[in-house]
Motif scaffolding. Structure first.
Motif, PDB file in Angstrom:
ATOM      1  N   MET A   1       0.852  -1.168   0.000  1.00 24.42           N
ATOM      2  CA  MET A   1       0.000   0.000   0.000  1.00 24.42           C
ATOM      3  C   MET A   1       0.896   1.229   0.000  1.00 24.42           C
ATOM      4  O   MET A   1       1.842   1.296   0.765  1.00 24.42           O
ATOM      5  N   THR A   2       0.611   2.171  -0.822  1.00 20.32           N
ATOM      6  CA  THR A   2       1.443   3.355  -0.918  1.00 20.32           C
ATOM      7  C   THR A   2       1.201   4.302   0.249  1.00 20.32           C
ATOM      8  O   THR A   2       0.113   4.368   0.803  1.00 20.32           O
ATOM      9  N   ASN A   3       2.245   5.029   0.605  1.00 18.17           N
ATOM     10  CA  ASN A   3       2.175   6.039   1.661  1.00 18.17           C
ATOM     11  C   ASN A   3       1.735   5.490   3.008  1.00 18.17           C
ATOM     12  O   ASN A   3       1.114   6.191   3.786  1.00 18.17           O
ATOM     13  N   GLN A   4       2.015   4.255   3.278  1.00 18.75           N
ATOM     14  CA  GLN A   4       1.683   3.645   4.562  1.00 18.75           C
ATOM     15  C   GLN A   4       2.959   3.115   5.186  1.00 18.75           C
ATOM     16  O   GLN A   4       3.802   2.560   4.486  1.00 18.75           O
ATOM     17  N   PRO A   5       3.095   3.258   6.490  1.00 21.04           N
ATOM     18  CA  PRO A   5       4.249   2.634   7.146  1.00 21.04           C
ATOM     19  C   PRO A   5       4.127   1.119   7.062  1.00 21.04           C
ATOM     20  O   PRO A   5       3.046   0.590   6.794  1.00 21.04           O
ATOM     21  N   PRO A   6       5.210   0.399   7.297  1.00 21.73           N
ATOM     22  CA  PRO A   6       5.150  -1.065   7.245  1.00 21.73           C
ATOM     23  C   PRO A   6       4.122  -1.618   8.245  1.00 21.73           C
ATOM     24  O   PRO A   6       3.894  -1.031   9.304  1.00 21.73           O
ATOM     25  N   LEU A   7       3.520  -2.719   7.883  1.00 21.50           N
ATOM     26  CA  LEU A   7       2.595  -3.409   8.780  1.00 21.50           C
ATOM     27  C   LEU A   7       3.413  -4.054   9.886  1.00 21.50           C
ATOM     28  O   LEU A   7       4.326  -4.837   9.626  1.00 21.50           O
ATOM     29  N   VAL A   8       3.104  -3.729  11.125  1.00 26.12           N
ATOM     30  CA  VAL A   8       3.887  -4.201  12.274  1.00 26.12           C
ATOM     31  C   VAL A   8       2.981  -4.990  13.205  1.00 26.12           C
ATOM     32  O   VAL A   8       1.849  -4.591  13.480  1.00 26.12           O
ATOM     33  N   GLY A   9       3.478  -6.120  13.695  1.00 25.86           N
ATOM     34  CA  GLY A   9       2.751  -6.883  14.701  1.00 25.86           C
ATOM     35  C   GLY A   9       1.641  -7.762  14.171  1.00 25.86           C
ATOM     36  O   GLY A   9       0.841  -8.281  14.945  1.00 25.86           O
ATOM     37  N   ARG A  10       1.549  -7.913  12.864  1.00 24.70           N
ATOM     38  CA  ARG A  10       0.479  -8.735  12.285  1.00 24.70           C
ATOM     39  C   ARG A  10       1.013  -9.781  11.325  1.00 24.70           C
ATOM     40  O   ARG A  10       0.294 -10.256  10.447  1.00 24.70           O
ATOM     41  N   ALA A  11       2.274 -10.142  11.477  1.00 26.43           N
ATOM     42  CA  ALA A  11       2.898 -11.096  10.550  1.00 26.43           C
ATOM     43  C   ALA A  11       2.151 -12.427  10.520  1.00 26.43           C
ATOM     44  O   ALA A  11       1.932 -13.000   9.446  1.00 26.43           O
ATOM     45  N   GLU A  12       1.756 -12.931  11.670  1.00 28.08           N
ATOM     46  CA  GLU A  12       1.072 -14.224  11.724  1.00 28.08           C
ATOM     47  C   GLU A  12      -0.281 -14.162  11.020  1.00 28.08           C
ATOM     48  O   GLU A  12      -0.619 -15.050  10.225  1.00 28.08           O
ATOM     49  N   GLU A  13      -1.046 -13.112  11.277  1.00 26.45           N
ATOM     50  CA  GLU A  13      -2.361 -12.974  10.656  1.00 26.45           C
ATOM     51  C   GLU A  13      -2.236 -12.755   9.148  1.00 26.45           C
ATOM     52  O   GLU A  13      -3.004 -13.303   8.364  1.00 26.45           O
ATOM     53  N   PHE A  14      -1.247 -11.955   8.747  1.00 28.29           N
ATOM     54  CA  PHE A  14      -1.060 -11.695   7.323  1.00 28.29           C
ATOM     55  C   PHE A  14      -0.617 -12.963   6.598  1.00 28.29           C
ATOM     56  O   PHE A  14      -1.094 -13.272   5.508  1.00 28.29           O
ATOM     57  N   ALA A  15       0.270 -13.740   7.208  1.00 30.79           N
ATOM     58  CA  ALA A  15       0.712 -15.003   6.615  1.00 30.79           C
ATOM     59  C   ALA A  15      -0.462 -15.977   6.486  1.00 30.79           C
ATOM     60  O   ALA A  15      -0.600 -16.667   5.467  1.00 30.79           O
TER      61      ALA A  15
END
Length: 64
Positions: A1-15
């Motif tokens: 996603m553009t202009n968004q900081p990295p997704l943090v703390g959701r690696a398990e859910e995203f995987a």
């Protein structure tokens, strides 16, 4: 996603969502549920961006 900081703390859910998208062989969906202000919308945006990147049709639905 553009202009968004990295997704943090959701690696398990995203995987988990990436695995569900990869395994899908037709229609299906992913439901995110939880307390307010815990990052569900941000995670959902990342999931939708990923799914669209795999050229899968995506629809965003809100429910209460």
């Amino acid at each position: 996603m553009t202009n968004q900081p990295p997704l943090v703390g959701r690696a398990e859910e995203f995987a988990m969502s990436r695995r569900a998208i990869a395994a899908a062989s037709g229609s299906g969906g992913i439901v995110l549920a939880g307390s307010a202000s815990v990052g569900k919308s941000r995670l959902a945006r990342e999931i939708v961006d990923h799914a669209r990147g795999t050229r899968r049709p995506c629809h965003w639905l809100y429910a209460t």
